[in-house]
Design a protein around this motif. Structure first.
Motif, PDB file in Angstrom:
ATOM      1  N   VAL A   1       0.834  -1.203   0.000  1.00 20.97           N
ATOM      2  CA  VAL A   1       0.000   0.000   0.000  1.00 20.97           C
ATOM      3  C   VAL A   1       0.871   1.257   0.000  1.00 20.97           C
ATOM      4  O   VAL A   1       0.589   2.224  -0.721  1.00 20.97           O
ATOM      5  N   LEU A   2       1.942   1.255   0.786  1.00 25.93           N
ATOM      6  CA  LEU A   2       2.825   2.417   0.846  1.00 25.93           C
ATOM      7  C   LEU A   2       3.444   2.703  -0.527  1.00 25.93           C
ATOM      8  O   LEU A   2       3.569   3.864  -0.936  1.00 25.93           O
ATOM      9  N   ALA A   3       3.822   1.655  -1.246  1.00 26.17           N
ATOM     10  CA  ALA A   3       4.393   1.849  -2.583  1.00 26.17           C
ATOM     11  C   ALA A   3       3.382   2.507  -3.507  1.00 26.17           C
ATOM     12  O   ALA A   3       3.735   3.373  -4.320  1.00 26.17           O
ATOM     13  N   LEU A   4       2.111   2.147  -3.372  1.00 25.97           N
ATOM     14  CA  LEU A   4       1.077   2.729  -4.217  1.00 25.97           C
ATOM     15  C   LEU A   4       0.746   4.156  -3.789  1.00 25.97           C
ATOM     16  O   LEU A   4       0.441   5.011  -4.625  1.00 25.97           O
ATOM     17  N   VAL A   5       0.816   4.418  -2.487  1.00 25.84           N
ATOM     18  CA  VAL A   5       0.654   5.790  -2.001  1.00 25.84           C
ATOM     19  C   VAL A   5       1.748   6.674  -2.588  1.00 25.84           C
ATOM     20  O   VAL A   5       1.510   7.797  -3.036  1.00 25.84           O
TER      21      VAL A   5
ATOM     22  N   ALA B   1       3.184   6.295  -5.323  1.00 20.61           N
ATOM     23  CA  ALA B   1       2.924   6.481  -6.754  1.00 20.61           C
ATOM     24  C   ALA B   1       1.753   7.420  -7.010  1.00 20.61           C
ATOM     25  O   ALA B   1       1.373   7.652  -8.157  1.00 20.61           O
ATOM     26  N   GLY B   2       1.157   7.951  -5.918  1.00 19.69           N
ATOM     27  CA  GLY B   2       0.091   8.939  -6.060  1.00 19.69           C
ATOM     28  C   GLY B   2      -1.301   8.372  -6.193  1.00 19.69           C
ATOM     29  O   GLY B   2      -2.225   9.092  -6.554  1.00 19.69           O
ATOM     30  N   GLU B   3      -1.482   7.086  -5.882  1.00 16.99           N
ATOM     31  CA  GLU B   3      -2.798   6.485  -6.050  1.00 16.99           C
ATOM     32  C   GLU B   3      -3.700   6.807  -4.860  1.00 16.99           C
ATOM     33  O   GLU B   3      -3.253   6.931  -3.717  1.00 16.99           O
ATOM     34  N   THR B   4      -5.000   6.943  -5.146  1.00 16.40           N
ATOM     35  CA  THR B   4      -5.986   7.207  -4.108  1.00 16.40           C
ATOM     36  C   THR B   4      -6.372   5.904  -3.420  1.00 16.40           C
ATOM     37  O   THR B   4      -6.041   4.808  -3.889  1.00 16.40           O
ATOM     38  N   ASN B   5      -7.103   6.016  -2.304  1.00 19.18           N
ATOM     39  CA  ASN B   5      -7.569   4.807  -1.618  1.00 19.18           C
ATOM     40  C   ASN B   5      -8.424   3.950  -2.541  1.00 19.18           C
ATOM     41  O   ASN B   5      -8.348   2.718  -2.514  1.00 19.18           O
ATOM     42  N   ARG B   6      -9.241   4.601  -3.345  1.00 16.79           N
ATOM     43  CA  ARG B   6     -10.100   3.849  -4.261  1.00 16.79           C
ATOM     44  C   ARG B   6      -9.269   3.075  -5.276  1.00 16.79           C
ATOM     45  O   ARG B   6      -9.530   1.896  -5.555  1.00 16.79           O
ATOM     46  N   GLU B   7      -8.239   3.742  -5.828  1.00 17.50           N
ATOM     47  CA  GLU B   7      -7.379   3.090  -6.812  1.00 17.50           C
ATOM     48  C   GLU B   7      -6.571   1.964  -6.182  1.00 17.50           C
ATOM     49  O   GLU B   7      -6.379   0.908  -6.787  1.00 17.50           O
ATOM     50  N   ILE B   8      -6.110   2.191  -4.962  1.00 18.70           N
ATOM     51  CA  ILE B   8      -5.367   1.149  -4.247  1.00 18.70           C
ATOM     52  C   ILE B   8      -6.264  -0.054  -4.011  1.00 18.70           C
ATOM     53  O   ILE B   8      -5.860  -1.210  -4.185  1.00 18.70           O
ATOM     54  N   GLY B   9      -7.505   0.216  -3.606  1.00 19.55           N
ATOM     55  CA  GLY B   9      -8.441  -0.880  -3.371  1.00 19.55           C
ATOM     56  C   GLY B   9      -8.678  -1.719  -4.609  1.00 19.55           C
ATOM     57  O   GLY B   9      -8.683  -2.953  -4.547  1.00 19.55           O
TER      58      GLY B   9
ATOM     59  N   ARG C   1      -6.669  -2.030  -7.192  1.00 18.59           N
ATOM     60  CA  ARG C   1      -5.451  -2.734  -7.585  1.00 18.59           C
ATOM     61  C   ARG C   1      -5.198  -3.966  -6.706  1.00 18.59           C
ATOM     62  O   ARG C   1      -4.729  -5.001  -7.182  1.00 18.59           O
ATOM     63  N   LEU C   2      -5.515  -3.839  -5.411  1.00 17.18           N
ATOM     64  CA  LEU C   2      -5.226  -4.926  -4.466  1.00 17.18           C
ATOM     65  C   LEU C   2      -6.458  -5.786  -4.166  1.00 17.18           C
ATOM     66  O   LEU C   2      -6.398  -6.658  -3.307  1.00 17.18           O
ATOM     67  N   TYR C   3      -7.566  -5.492  -4.855  1.00 16.17           N
ATOM     68  CA  TYR C   3      -8.802  -6.269  -4.693  1.00 16.17           C
ATOM     69  C   TYR C   3      -9.325  -6.230  -3.263  1.00 16.17           C
ATOM     70  O   TYR C   3      -9.731  -7.251  -2.693  1.00 16.17           O
ATOM     71  N   VAL C   4      -9.294  -5.040  -2.681  1.00 14.87           N
ATOM     72  CA  VAL C   4      -9.893  -4.822  -1.370  1.00 14.87           C
ATOM     73  C   VAL C   4     -10.813  -3.614  -1.489  1.00 14.87           C
ATOM     74  O   VAL C   4     -10.790  -2.888  -2.479  1.00 14.87           O
ATOM     75  N   SER C   5     -11.615  -3.370  -0.464  1.00 14.25           N
ATOM     76  CA  SER C   5     -12.522  -2.233  -0.508  1.00 14.25           C
ATOM     77  C   SER C   5     -11.753  -0.934  -0.284  1.00 14.25           C
ATOM     78  O   SER C   5     -10.631  -0.929   0.249  1.00 14.25           O
ATOM     79  N   GLU C   6     -12.369   0.160  -0.713  1.00 10.86           N
ATOM     80  CA  GLU C   6     -11.762   1.473  -0.492  1.00 10.86           C
ATOM     81  C   GLU C   6     -11.576   1.736   1.002  1.00 10.86           C
ATOM     82  O   GLU C   6     -10.570   2.316   1.430  1.00 10.86           O
TER      83      GLU C   6
ATOM     84  N   HIS D   1      -5.500   0.702   5.947  1.00 13.83           N
ATOM     85  CA  HIS D   1      -4.066   0.431   5.752  1.00 13.83           C
ATOM     86  C   HIS D   1      -3.270   1.741   5.725  1.00 13.83           C
ATOM     87  O   HIS D   1      -2.197   1.839   6.339  1.00 13.83           O
ATOM     88  N   VAL D   2      -3.787   2.740   5.004  1.00 11.14           N
ATOM     89  CA  VAL D   2      -3.075   4.024   4.914  1.00 11.14           C
ATOM     90  C   VAL D   2      -2.959   4.667   6.288  1.00 11.14           C
ATOM     91  O   VAL D   2      -1.893   5.182   6.662  1.00 11.14           O
ATOM     92  N   SER D   3      -4.044   4.635   7.058  1.00 13.58           N
ATOM     93  CA  SER D   3      -4.008   5.211   8.410  1.00 13.58           C
ATOM     94  C   SER D   3      -2.974   4.514   9.280  1.00 13.58           C
ATOM     95  O   SER D   3      -2.231   5.166  10.030  1.00 13.58           O
ATOM     96  N   ASN D   4      -2.915   3.192   9.197  1.00 13.42           N
ATOM     97  CA  ASN D   4      -1.930   2.431   9.976  1.00 13.42           C
ATOM     98  C   ASN D   4      -0.509   2.789   9.550  1.00 13.42           C
ATOM     99  O   ASN D   4       0.400   2.891  10.388  1.00 13.42           O
TER     100      ASN D   4
END
Length: 288
Positions: A235-239, A241-249, A251-256, A262-265
């Motif tokens: 998740v940190l690598a995607l953050v 790269a400028g991806e939003t929570n929605r985009e990260i979700g 890409r990783l097949y999880v909910s926004e 994950h980002v908060s943690n």
């Protein structure tokens, strides 16, 4: 971007004898070519011919012609407004809205639903109409999603470019950057020269980069030192790269929502207060 070749081929096609059925293909192509080259009057005329010939059948072709007509008339209205020729755009908007409404009603009343292609046509037309009012990035995001589902990278890229423009207009800078970088990536894959020029021009005006940051990869030692789980490292690598929570979700097949947790943690473990700071840590520690 081969302007002369495109117009020459179109002229050759239009010069051949044809029947009513194949005339529809010529009208659609003519509208799209003239839209691409900014000759709005010719585009609107071709789209209107196709519309009049297909509205009675209430099918996807009518929806496509409605979209093309709306796009052409909106572009002409924006040109006129820029030249201060047209002070009141209400009649233009009303005319285009009426055609779009008729097409939508005709198709849904006959079939009860709209096929994915029809959804894309209507979403694109609605987004185009929104250009005559307040900036609406949501309209362009909806159009981009429809085109993406149809695996149409060029139309998706165009919609994402407009999403970036409207997002910036309402102050959503992060969204503008992400949309522009996605548009650039898709246009680059197509080697779509004119579209890349539009993206570059907006990038210069807006002073935001169209190039997405490189995705970084943290080594095991860095992950352990930061106290991250393997998923949080992803998740940190995607953050970074400028991806939003929605985009990260996606890409990783999880909910926004899960991506947001994950980002908060990650922010807590890194001792930082923003995604920008977290991205800076990843860029510094990561290997390209």
């Amino acid at each position: 971007g081969e302007h002369d070749i495109a117009l020459s081929l179109l002229a050759q096609a239009m010069a051949r004898p044809t029947d009513a059925y194949h005339q529809l293909f010529l009208d659609a192509t003519s509208a799209e070519v003239h839209l691409a080259f900014g000759t709005w009057g010719e585009a609107a005329a071709a789209a209107q011919r196709g519309w009049k010939a297909t509205i009675a059948e209430a099918g996807l072709r009518a929806a496509r012609f409605a979209m093309l007509y709306v796009e052409a008339t909106v572009e002409q209205a924006l040109d006129d407004r820029a030249r201060r020729v047209l002070e009141h755009i209400g009649p233009v908007r009303d005319s285009a809205s009426t055609m779009l409404h008729q097409a939508t009603q005709a198709i849904t009343s006959r079939t009860g639903s709209t096929a994915p292609a029809g959804q894309a046509y209507f979403a694109q037309a609605a987004a185009s109409l929104s250009r005559l009012g307040p900036p609406d990035p949501e309209a362009w995001a909806a159009a981009a999603e429809c085109w993406d589902r149809l695996s149409d990278p060029w139309s998706t890229a165009v919609a994402r470019l407009h999403e970036s423009e409207t997002a910036l207009a309402i102050g959503a800078t992060s969204r503008a950057v992400n949309s522009l970088q996605d548009a650039h990536r898709r246009a680059s894959q197509l080697d779509a020269g004119p579209l890349l020029e539009q993206i570059a021009a907006f990038s210069r005006r807006a002073r935001i980069s169209a190039l997405a940051p490189s995705v970084v990869e943290l080594d095991v030692q860095s992950i352990d030192q930061l106290g991250l789980t393997p998923r949080e490292a992803e998740v940190l690598a995607l953050v970074a790269a400028g991806e939003t929570n929605r985009e990260i979700g996606k890409r990783l097949y999880v909910s926004e929502k899960t991506a947001g947790v994950h980002v908060s943690n990650i922010l807590r473990k890194l001792g930082v207060s923003s995604r920008v700071e977290a991205a800076a840590v990843a860029q510094r520690l990561g290997k390209r």
